[in-house]
Design an enzyme around this catalytic site. Structure first.
Site, short mmCIF file in Angstrom:
data_model
loop_
_atom_site.label_atom_id
_atom_site.label_comp_id
_atom_site.label_asym_id
_atom_site.label_seq_id
_atom_site.Cartn_x
_atom_site.Cartn_y
_atom_site.Cartn_z
N ASN A 113 -17.61 -12.76 -23.08
CA ASN A 113 -17.64 -11.30 -22.90
C ASN A 113 -18.82 -10.85 -22.04
O ASN A 113 -18.67 -10.00 -21.15
CB ASN A 113 -17.66 -10.59 -24.25
CG ASN A 113 -16.39 -10.84 -25.04
OD1 ASN A 113 -15.47 -11.49 -24.55
ND2 ASN A 113 -16.34 -10.35 -26.27
N HIS A 159 -4.70 23.51 11.19
CA HIS A 159 -3.26 23.58 10.94
C HIS A 159 -2.46 22.79 11.99
O HIS A 159 -1.30 23.10 12.25
CB HIS A 159 -2.75 25.03 10.92
CG HIS A 159 -3.58 25.95 10.09
ND1 HIS A 159 -3.30 26.24 8.77
CD2 HIS A 159 -4.72 26.62 10.38
CE1 HIS A 159 -4.22 27.07 8.29
NE2 HIS A 159 -5.10 27.31 9.25
N SER A 306 8.41 -3.11 19.08
CA SER A 306 9.56 -2.88 18.22
C SER A 306 10.55 -4.02 18.45
O SER A 306 10.68 -4.50 19.57
CB SER A 306 10.19 -1.53 18.57
OG SER A 306 11.56 -1.54 18.24
N LYS A 312 8.66 0.31 23.16
CA LYS A 312 7.73 0.78 22.13
C LYS A 312 6.42 -0.01 22.05
O LYS A 312 6.42 -1.23 22.21
CB LYS A 312 8.40 0.69 20.75
CG LYS A 312 9.51 1.68 20.53
CD LYS A 312 9.00 3.12 20.38
CE LYS A 312 8.26 3.36 19.09
NZ LYS A 312 9.13 3.39 17.93
N GLU A 319 -1.35 2.59 11.07
CA GLU A 319 -0.34 2.96 10.07
C GLU A 319 -0.53 2.17 8.77
O GLU A 319 -0.42 2.71 7.67
CB GLU A 319 1.06 2.71 10.61
CG GLU A 319 1.45 3.67 11.73
CD GLU A 319 2.75 3.23 12.38
OE1 GLU A 319 3.81 3.50 11.80
OE2 GLU A 319 2.70 2.60 13.45
N GLN A 351 -9.27 -7.87 -19.02
CA GLN A 351 -8.94 -8.90 -18.03
C GLN A 351 -8.14 -8.32 -16.86
O GLN A 351 -8.14 -8.84 -15.76
CB GLN A 351 -8.15 -10.01 -18.72
CG GLN A 351 -7.80 -11.18 -17.82
CD GLN A 351 -7.32 -12.37 -18.63
OE1 GLN A 351 -8.08 -12.95 -19.38
NE2 GLN A 351 -6.05 -12.71 -18.50
N LYS A 354 -9.67 -7.05 -13.06
CA LYS A 354 -10.08 -7.82 -11.89
C LYS A 354 -9.17 -7.69 -10.68
O LYS A 354 -9.63 -7.48 -9.56
CB LYS A 354 -10.26 -9.29 -12.28
CG LYS A 354 -11.61 -9.54 -12.91
CD LYS A 354 -11.66 -10.87 -13.55
CE LYS A 354 -12.02 -10.85 -15.01
NZ LYS A 354 -11.64 -9.74 -15.85
N1 ARG Z 1 -10.77 -13.85 -18.87
C1 ARG Z 1 -11.43 -12.90 -19.68
C2 ARG Z 1 -11.53 -11.55 -18.93
O1 ARG Z 1 -11.22 -11.53 -17.82
C3 ARG Z 1 -12.78 -13.37 -19.98
C4 ARG Z 1 -13.33 -12.88 -21.30
C5 ARG Z 1 -12.52 -13.38 -22.39
N2 ARG Z 1 -13.13 -13.11 -23.65
C6 ARG Z 1 -12.45 -13.29 -24.77
N3 ARG Z 1 -13.09 -13.06 -25.85
N4 ARG Z 1 -11.21 -13.65 -24.78
O2 ARG Z 1 -11.87 -10.54 -19.47
#
Ligand code: ARG
Length: 496
Positions: A113, A159, A306, A312, A319, A351, A354
């Protein structure tokens, strides 16, 4: 000891998870990219464990060597990631322990954690530094384009209707200002990312006498750290003596430290605004590249064809950057939604932070980078700009200002010039179709102007001299000749 997964399930669990559970819960498929920071974090943690007597010198060296070797293999692409080991933290630790049995001591006083919070913060810190570099490059590209075309005037639009003349450079510098605020926001965000959570454990720290300051200093969680850990840099820690006197930046509440993702939200918010700025720039470039505007030509290398229409040349880069802003905005909303119902403290939901965070960082960095390249390959069509900017209607407000200078209240002047515009529209020779073509505003005679209002004098038509008109706009922030030159010089200096 359970042979298959020595890292987290040994002891308490009788069985391995089933394959579908492993597949559902794994994060190694995306969090592998935290490896560099995970290894650095573990090295610093090991140094500290040695300092407090948990690791003997030879154990520390074996762990550092083992981590270093794993890092080299990951970099070379030869390391085998195992999805059944869930994430980057367990993959690296399990492999280390397999090679170096004392690796089993590495997780002393640490939890995944606080480890994941550490890794993400370190990763993001580097990302921000790299992104700031890309933004500065884009600002430089905008300034250069402005400087190269410093005499080019275009209509400014509100505008999307022609409003008043501006220097092209003034328009481009508006984006430089926006990007500067993006940089400020990212720097501000960096100050909250740059806080070391390690030592918070799973939720409540540890009873072991660890040295949080030392770890934080080794990992650069100190004031005024600016250089990024570039992708091709070797993973190594600074020497202890070089960081001794710096001030460590530590999280102050273990529960907050493991559950806080504010910093990721802030980055995604700053990233979303940056993406929106790029999207607006994209829209301007797309319009300007159209036959209707024809203000710019984007070099062939930065346009696409195109598959059907041979004539084109499409501004696909702009874009796509405009289109990609959608997902960057989505990432911000995803993160906020992810957090809104979470009880304290760490929950596995986190999790899911990410991929959204990575996607924002990747997308905004790539868009910013390609924009600099594209802008360096844009040519200004001076003739088309000149034609558009010489529309005398753009100076209708100047004509009202002329009346104001003669003492007329502005509301009345606005009304009078409105009547002059209407007169110009209905005066003039009929076109072949029979419709009245109208007369350009600056070709009305003094007599015609005076049919609308007697205040107009001989000098009235002088208002339509574009050069003089631009010389008059010299308040701070105005698009006047001197002021724009001053702003270009200021940015050139600031970005050098
Ligand atoms: N892969 C987990 C995350 O991305 C890491 C932490 C996991 N901790 C746990 N107590 N399961 O958050």
């Amino acid at each position: 000891m359970n042979k298959k997964s020595p890292v987290s399930r040994s002891g308490r669990f009788a069985r391995e998870v089933s394959a579908d559970v492993a597949q559902f819960t794994e994060s190694i498929s995306f969090d592998w990219r935290l490896w560099r920071h995970d290894i650095l974090g573990s090295m610093a943690h090991a140094e500290m464990l040695h300092k407090i007597g948990v690791l003997k010198k030879n154990e520390l060296h074996a762990i550092i060597r083992g981590l270093d070797a794993i890092g080299k293999e990951i970099k070379a692409g030869t390391f085998k990631w195992k999805p059944e080991l869930e994430d980057v933290h367990m993959n690296i630790e399990a492999e280390l322990t397999r090679r170096v049995p004392t690796g089993a001591k590495l997780h002393t006083a640490r939890s995944r954690n606080d480890q994941v919070a550490l890794d993400v913060r370190m990763w993001l810190r580097d990302e921000i530094t790299l992104l700031l570099g890309e933004i500065a490059n884009l600002q430089r590209a905008l300034v250069s384009l402005g400087e190269k075309n410093s005499d080019v005037l275009i209509p400014g639009y509100t505008h999307l209707q022609r409003a008043q003349p501006v220097y092209l450079a003034h328009h481009l510098l508006a984006y430089v200002e926006m990007l500067e605020r993006d940089c400020e926001r990212l720097w501000d965000c960096h100050s909250r990312v740059n806080v070391c959570p390690l030592g918070s454990g799973a939720i409540a720290g540890t009873t072991l006498p660890i040295d949080r300051e030392l770890v934080a200093k080794l990992l650069g969680f100190i004031k005024f750290r600016t250089e990024a850990n570039e992708e091709n840099k070797e993973s190594s820690l600074p020497s202890l003596s070089s960081v001794k006197n710096s001030e460590a930046l530590l999280s102050q509440n273990s529960m907050d430290a493991v559950s806080d993702r504010d910093f990721a939200v802030e980055f995604c918010a700053a990233g979303a605004l940056l993406a929106v700025h790029l999207s607006r720039l994209a829209e301007d470039l797309i319009l300007w590249a159209s036959a209707e505007f024809n203000f710019i030509k984007i070099a062939d290398a930065y346009t696409t064809g195109s598959s059907l229409m041979p004539q084109k040349k499409n501004p696909d880069i702009a874009e796509l950057a405009r289109g990609k802003s959608a997902r960057v905005i989505g990432n911000l909303v995803s993160l906020l939604t992810l957090l809104k119902g979470l009880p304290m403290t760490y929950n596995r939901d986190l999790q899911e932070d990410k991929e959204r965070l990575f996607d924002t960082a990747d997308t905004v960095r790539a868009s910013t980078r390609i924009f600099s390249a594209m802008l360096r390959n844009v040519k200004i069509n001076r003739a088309a700009c000149e034609r558009a900017a010489s529309d005398p209607a753009l100076l209708a407000t100047d004509l009202a200002d002329y009346l104001v200078k003669k003492g007329m209240p502005f509301r009345q002047a606005h009304h009078v010039v409105g009547a002059v515009v209407a007169l110009a529209e209905k005066t003039g020779s009929p076109s072949r179709s029979g419709a009245k073509a109208g007369k350009p505003l600056n070709q009305l005679t003094l007599a015609e102007l005076q049919t609308v209002d007697k205040t107009f004098g001989r000098d009235a038509l002088g208002v339509f001299n574009l050069k003089t008109a631009m010389a008059k706009r010299n308040l701070t922030g105005a698009p006047g000749t001197k002021e724009v030159a001053k702003q270009l010089a200021r940015w050139r200096e600031q970005l050098s």
